[in-house]
Design an enzyme around this catalytic site. Structure first.
Site, PDB file in Angstrom:
ATOM      1  N   SER A 100     -14.909 -52.172  52.907  1.00  0.00           N
ATOM      2  CA  SER A 100     -14.684 -51.649  51.554  1.00  0.00           C
ATOM      3  C   SER A 100     -13.299 -51.974  51.000  1.00  0.00           C
ATOM      4  O   SER A 100     -12.986 -51.583  49.875  1.00  0.00           O
ATOM      5  CB  SER A 100     -14.903 -50.135  51.548  1.00  0.00           C
ATOM      6  OG  SER A 100     -14.040 -49.514  52.466  1.00  0.00           O
TER       7      SER A 100
ATOM      8  N   THR B 262     -12.250 -46.863  49.350  1.00  0.00           N
ATOM      9  CA  THR B 262     -10.959 -47.273  48.797  1.00  0.00           C
ATOM     10  C   THR B 262      -9.858 -46.666  49.638  1.00  0.00           C
ATOM     11  O   THR B 262      -9.985 -45.515  50.054  1.00  0.00           O
ATOM     12  CB  THR B 262     -10.804 -46.717  47.354  1.00  0.00           C
ATOM     13  OG1 THR B 262     -11.853 -47.229  46.558  1.00  0.00           O
ATOM     14  CG2 THR B 262      -9.465 -47.089  46.738  1.00  0.00           C
TER      15      THR B 262
ATOM     16  N   ARG C  85     -17.046 -56.804  37.396  1.00  0.00           N
ATOM     17  CA  ARG C  85     -16.865 -55.342  37.294  1.00  0.00           C
ATOM     18  C   ARG C  85     -15.512 -54.945  37.887  1.00  0.00           C
ATOM     19  O   ARG C  85     -15.114 -55.414  38.949  1.00  0.00           O
ATOM     20  CB  ARG C  85     -17.995 -54.630  38.033  1.00  0.00           C
ATOM     21  CG  ARG C  85     -17.898 -53.098  38.033  1.00  0.00           C
ATOM     22  CD  ARG C  85     -17.213 -52.551  39.270  1.00  0.00           C
ATOM     23  NE  ARG C  85     -17.293 -51.090  39.350  1.00  0.00           N
ATOM     24  CZ  ARG C  85     -16.644 -50.357  40.248  1.00  0.00           C
ATOM     25  NH1 ARG C  85     -15.866 -50.928  41.146  1.00  0.00           N
ATOM     26  NH2 ARG C  85     -16.766 -49.060  40.259  1.00  0.00           N
ATOM     27  N   VAL C  86     -14.806 -54.100  37.187  1.00  0.00           N
ATOM     28  CA  VAL C  86     -13.531 -53.575  37.679  1.00  0.00           C
ATOM     29  C   VAL C  86     -13.654 -52.064  37.776  1.00  0.00           C
ATOM     30  O   VAL C  86     -14.145 -51.411  36.854  1.00  0.00           O
ATOM     31  CB  VAL C  86     -12.377 -53.967  36.724  1.00  0.00           C
ATOM     32  CG1 VAL C  86     -11.090 -53.253  37.106  1.00  0.00           C
ATOM     33  CG2 VAL C  86     -12.170 -55.479  36.738  1.00  0.00           C
ATOM     34  N   GLY C  87     -13.224 -51.527  38.889  1.00  0.00           N
ATOM     35  CA  GLY C  87     -13.298 -50.082  39.080  1.00  0.00           C
ATOM     36  C   GLY C  87     -12.015 -49.373  38.696  1.00  0.00           C
ATOM     37  O   GLY C  87     -11.190 -49.891  37.939  1.00  0.00           O
ATOM     38  N   ASP C  88     -11.850 -48.198  39.230  1.00  0.00           N
ATOM     39  CA  ASP C  88     -10.677 -47.380  38.904  1.00  0.00           C
ATOM     40  C   ASP C  88      -9.419 -47.826  39.649  1.00  0.00           C
ATOM     41  O   ASP C  88      -8.297 -47.587  39.194  1.00  0.00           O
ATOM     42  CB  ASP C  88     -10.945 -45.901  39.232  1.00  0.00           C
ATOM     43  CG  ASP C  88     -11.299 -45.699  40.702  1.00  0.00           C
ATOM     44  OD1 ASP C  88     -12.043 -46.539  41.257  1.00  0.00           O
ATOM     45  OD2 ASP C  88     -10.844 -44.711  41.294  1.00  0.00           O
TER      46      ASP C  88
ATOM     47  N   GLY D 185     -14.122 -43.341  45.426  1.00  0.00           N
ATOM     48  CA  GLY D 185     -15.475 -43.027  44.966  1.00  0.00           C
ATOM     49  C   GLY D 185     -15.878 -43.870  43.780  1.00  0.00           C
ATOM     50  O   GLY D 185     -15.338 -44.966  43.578  1.00  0.00           O
TER      51      GLY D 185
ATOM     52  N   GLY E 255     -15.770 -45.439  40.664  1.00  0.00           N
ATOM     53  CA  GLY E 255     -14.630 -45.631  39.776  1.00  0.00           C
ATOM     54  C   GLY E 255     -14.911 -45.377  38.313  1.00  0.00           C
ATOM     55  O   GLY E 255     -14.007 -44.983  37.566  1.00  0.00           O
TER      56      GLY E 255
HETATM   57  N1  GLY Z   1     -13.142 -46.496  43.698  1.00  0.00           N
HETATM   58  C1  GLY Z   1     -13.445 -47.828  43.873  1.00  0.00           C
HETATM   59  C2  GLY Z   1     -14.289 -48.432  42.857  1.00  0.00           C
HETATM   60  O1  GLY Z   1     -14.982 -47.744  42.134  1.00  0.00           O
HETATM   61  O2  GLY Z   1     -14.293 -49.621  42.752  1.00  0.00           O
END
Ligand code: GLY
Length: 362
Positions: A106, A222, A250-253, A274, A276
């Site tokens: 991950s 993460t 795609r970009v997360g938080d 979690g 994002g």
């Molecule tokens: N927290 C990681 C993501 O959503 O990519």
């Protein structure tokens, strides 16, 4: 909306939350009590369970990070912190550990790829001066956190993405490597057998089961790390390969300052793990820090950030995991998650290998 001494209190607040708010308003200080009120120690120093609310930071460094793999990351950070190094160096060095671990699917090398089989990495870093740097959708570089640091230190920008981030990394001397390990490739090919190539929200969460937590591939996603050094300065880092089998691009938080990470050297810092999308929608880590500014203890601030997600989308929240982790300037720590199973690692001068089971809503 209710107004209490000029402060608006959301109708969403339950009675207990309102009571808590009133206590905080009346004292205008931290509530005396354990900063780990709902947390339990999974291993390590039991003294962590003692009330920490009155402990004032006195030159004793600390590193905390998400999940059980945070223990090894903290140990690397501690090598710097114990020698009076800077928190910024500590968090960068700490998160290098899971980034380089091929068995961690991950984060970094060995991360599960997107739907197209491409490992794309998100990371950000923030220092005690409020400087920050991020990379998103970065491919082929094993340590995205270090590229994020270079963005912070060597460019006038905050965030570089995709091909531009890779170009910058290569210009900075980072080596291009294949990050897709045989086991992650195998897992992706297995997923392809049943996956439709249609965009689906959080498709990888379809098999979500709290019973599988912690440590399953759907939620253990993460590393976010926060540290205070012996000078009393705080920095933070956050790095991930993001949601498994996400849409390409795609970009997360995690690389979004204020969502996956936020540090205010006057107040404290927060980071998240979690799904994002929900963290971004609520600017989660910034919210946690701002709540601490208002007097919430770290765990209370994390809980309120989780409750925002749950109140806005109760049905979605039942199906997903989000966890927040926070550290304030007094060295008090706390975490809170939607689902059971979130844990965080704590490293201080007493014990470098503490693992804390986070309280959760469900
Ligand atoms: N927290 C990681 C993501 O959503 O990519």
């Amino acid at each position: 909306m209710l107004q209490v001494k000029g402060i608006f209190v959301s109708n969403y607040f339950c009675e207990q939350d309102l009571y808590l708010t009133l206590i905080m308003i009346s004292r205008r200080k931290f509530i005396v009590g354990s900063s780990l009120a709902g947390a339990s120690v999974l291993s390590g120093n039991k003294s962590l369970g003692k009330p920490l609310a009155d402990s004032v930071f006195a030159g004793s460094p600390i590193a905390i990070s998400t999940w059980d793999f945070g223990i090894a990351a903290n140990a690397a950070a501690w090598e710097i912190l114990k020698n009076k190094g800077r928190a910024l160096d500590a968090v960068e060095s700490g998160v290098h550990v899971p980034e380089a671990d091929p068995n961690n699917q991950s984060v970094g090398y060995g991360g599960l790829p997107d739907r197209d089989g491409r490992v794309t990495l998100d990371a950000c870093i923030m220092d005690e001066f409020g400087n920050c740097g991020s990379v998103a959708a970065l491919e082929y570089i094993i340590h995205p956190i270090s590229v994020a640091r270079r963005v912070m230190e060597k460019t006038p920008h905050v965030l570089l993405v995709g091909a531009g981030a890779l170009q910058f990394a290569l210009e900075q001397g980072f080596k291009k490597e294949n990050l897709l390990t045989p086991s992650s490739e195998k897992a992706w090919k297995e997923w392809l057998k049943t996956a439709k190539y249609n965009p689906e929200i959080n498709v990888e969460n379809r098999l979500f089961s709290p019973a599988k937590l912690p440590g399953n591939q759907y939620n253990h996603d993460t590393i976010g790390m926060l540290a205070i050094d012996s000078a009393g300065n705080m920095s933070g880092a956050c790095t991930t390969s993001g949601m498994a089998y996400k849409m390409h691009g795609r970009v997360g938080d995690s690389p979004i300052i204020g969502a996956g990470l936020y540090v205010d050297n006057e107040i404290g810092g927060a980071t998240s793990t979690g799904v994002g999308e929900e963290v971004i929608r609520n600017v989660g880590s910034f919210l946690v820090v701002e709540l601490m500014r208002q007097g919430y203890l770290p765990e209370e601030a994390c809980k309120e950030a989780v409750m925002r997600i749950i109140r806005k989308k109760p049905e979605t929240a039942k199906q997903i995991q989000v966890g927040f982790l926070a550290l304030n300037k007094k060295g008090q720590i706390g975490g809170y998650a939607i689902q059971k199973g979130f844990s965080f690692a704590v490293c201080d001068q007493n014990d470098q290998r503490q693992l804390i089971k986070s309280p959760s809503y469900y």
